[in-house]
Enzyme design. Structure first.
Site, PDB file in Angstrom:
ATOM      1  N   THR A 191       0.797  -1.262  -0.110  1.00  0.00           N
ATOM      2  CA  THR A 191      -0.089  -0.043   0.000  1.00  0.00           C
ATOM      3  C   THR A 191       0.884   1.213  -0.065  1.00  0.00           C
ATOM      4  O   THR A 191       0.405   2.353  -0.681  1.00  0.00           O
ATOM      5  CB  THR A 191      -0.850  -0.198   1.225  1.00  0.00           C
ATOM      6  OG1 THR A 191      -1.576  -1.125   1.329  1.00  0.00           O
ATOM      7  CG2 THR A 191      -1.810   1.200   1.023  1.00  0.00           C
ATOM      8  N   SER A 217       3.120  -6.695   0.051  1.00  0.00           N
ATOM      9  CA  SER A 217       2.872  -5.976   1.375  1.00  0.00           C
ATOM     10  C   SER A 217       4.131  -6.753   2.371  1.00  0.00           C
ATOM     11  O   SER A 217       4.276  -7.894   2.047  1.00  0.00           O
ATOM     12  CB  SER A 217       1.623  -5.962   1.843  1.00  0.00           C
ATOM     13  OG  SER A 217       1.135  -7.546   2.198  1.00  0.00           O
ATOM     14  N   GLY A 218       4.287  -5.889   3.744  1.00  0.00           N
ATOM     15  CA  GLY A 218       5.169  -6.751   4.278  1.00  0.00           C
ATOM     16  C   GLY A 218       4.650  -7.872   4.869  1.00  0.00           C
ATOM     17  O   GLY A 218       5.430  -8.888   4.884  1.00  0.00           O
ATOM     18  N   ASP A 223       8.988  -7.192   2.558  1.00  0.00           N
ATOM     19  CA  ASP A 223      10.166  -6.946   3.181  1.00  0.00           C
ATOM     20  C   ASP A 223      11.308  -7.904   2.804  1.00  0.00           C
ATOM     21  O   ASP A 223      12.504  -7.599   2.681  1.00  0.00           O
ATOM     22  CB  ASP A 223      10.086  -7.048   4.718  1.00  0.00           C
ATOM     23  CG  ASP A 223       9.089  -5.792   5.504  1.00  0.00           C
ATOM     24  OD1 ASP A 223       8.909  -5.096   4.711  1.00  0.00           O
ATOM     25  OD2 ASP A 223       8.415  -6.276   6.462  1.00  0.00           O
TER      26      ASP A 223
END
Length: 294
Positions: A191, A217-218, A223
């Site tokens: 996002t 997304s994480g 990540d």
């Protein structure tokens, strides 16, 4: 300014260890800035044994880590009575496979720096970049040995923000859009990436060209995807606005990215404080003017 200083054993055990590489590169800047370094026992002893910072009264010795030295740094980042018991941030050269790097006091040191908007510098590159930033703000001439940290046009930047920090990330990117746009490539997770692209398009960035490359997304692995780029030396700077007040269900992924950054300690700069990120952008502009004038 006063910074806490600690280094895991790997980073002060040999002549070419990370602690000494940083000191060789930055000792003139440390002296110019009159930077006070409050060093945990073994770190202080290693500096003294190496004959570095000789005669410098800004180097203070704290107890060994096992005797509470790192815990004292945490308390002084938070702030205790009197200016002498307050630190402006911390340098902690982390060996990602040293068990002590995940002791409660090590984790708390970073967390309290994030909460209080103070620099937490866990890599040689981050610490070198920070010293140059402060030199520029002090009105000193740019250090040519720090030029590589300002070669933004050849670097990749990662921009990451947890949910509660997304508004701050967007405001930061809006305020410093010109500096961030100088990077050869930018990337972000989920996002955050979507909103950053929307911001860039609203500012006139070409509609058919993403301003950032979006990863997952994480929680879905973004990540980890960025950590891989860091390990491959394909990402040189990470600005990561963390929310330290909530439990993260993907904490392992966050730690993975942080471990990747510390693994390539001489190559990757990581900024976790909005205040430090703003100050860095201001230094980039000031340094550019100074370099252009020479």
């Amino acid at each position: 300014m006063r910074l806490g200083l600690a280094a895991n054993r790997l980073h002060h055990h040999t002549e070419d260890a990370a602690l000494f590489r940083w000191l060789r590169a930055c000792e003139p800047g440390i002296r110019d800035l009159r930077l006070a370094l409050h060093a945990v026992g073994r770190t202080h002893d290693a500096i003294a044994a190496a004959g570095m910072l000789r005669g410098y009264d800004g180097l203070k010795r704290y107890p060994y880590g096992r005797d509470g030295g790192l815990m004292k740094l945490v308390a002084e980042v938070v702030g205790l009575e009197g200016a002498e018991r307050s630190l402006d941030g911390a340098i902690y050269f982390i060996d990602p496979v040293d068990p002590s790097s995940i002791f409660p006091e090590a984790t708390a040191l970073k967390r309290q720096c994030v909460i209080h908007g103070k620099p937490f510098l866990s890599t040689v590159a981050s610490a070198r970049d920070w010293v140059e930033m402060e030199r520029i703000h002090a009105g000193l001439a740019p250090d040519p040995n720090a030029d590589r940290f300002h070669a933004l046009e050849s670097q990749t930047l990662a921009l990451i923000a947890h949910d509660a920090m997304k508004p701050q990330m967007l405001a930061f990117a809006d305020a410093h859009f010109d500096v961030l746009s100088r990077f050869a490539h930018r990337m972000a997770t989920g996002t955050t990436g979507l909103r950053l692209n929307e911001l860039a398009w609203s500012r006139g960035w070409p509609q058919d060209v993403p301003w950032v490359e979006r990863f997952q997304s994480g929680p879905l692995g973004g990540d980890a995807q960025i950590a891989d780029r860091v390990l491959e030396h394909r990402c040189q700077r990470v600005i990561f606005f963390e929310d330290p007040h909530v439990a993260r269900h993907h904490e392992a992924d966050i730690q993975l990215l942080e471990r990747a950054v510390t693994t390539v300690t001489d190559e990757a700069v990581c900024t976790t404080s909005l205040a430090v990120a703003k100050r860095w952008c201001e230094a980039v502009n000031k340094r550019g003017i100074l370099v252009g004038a020479t």
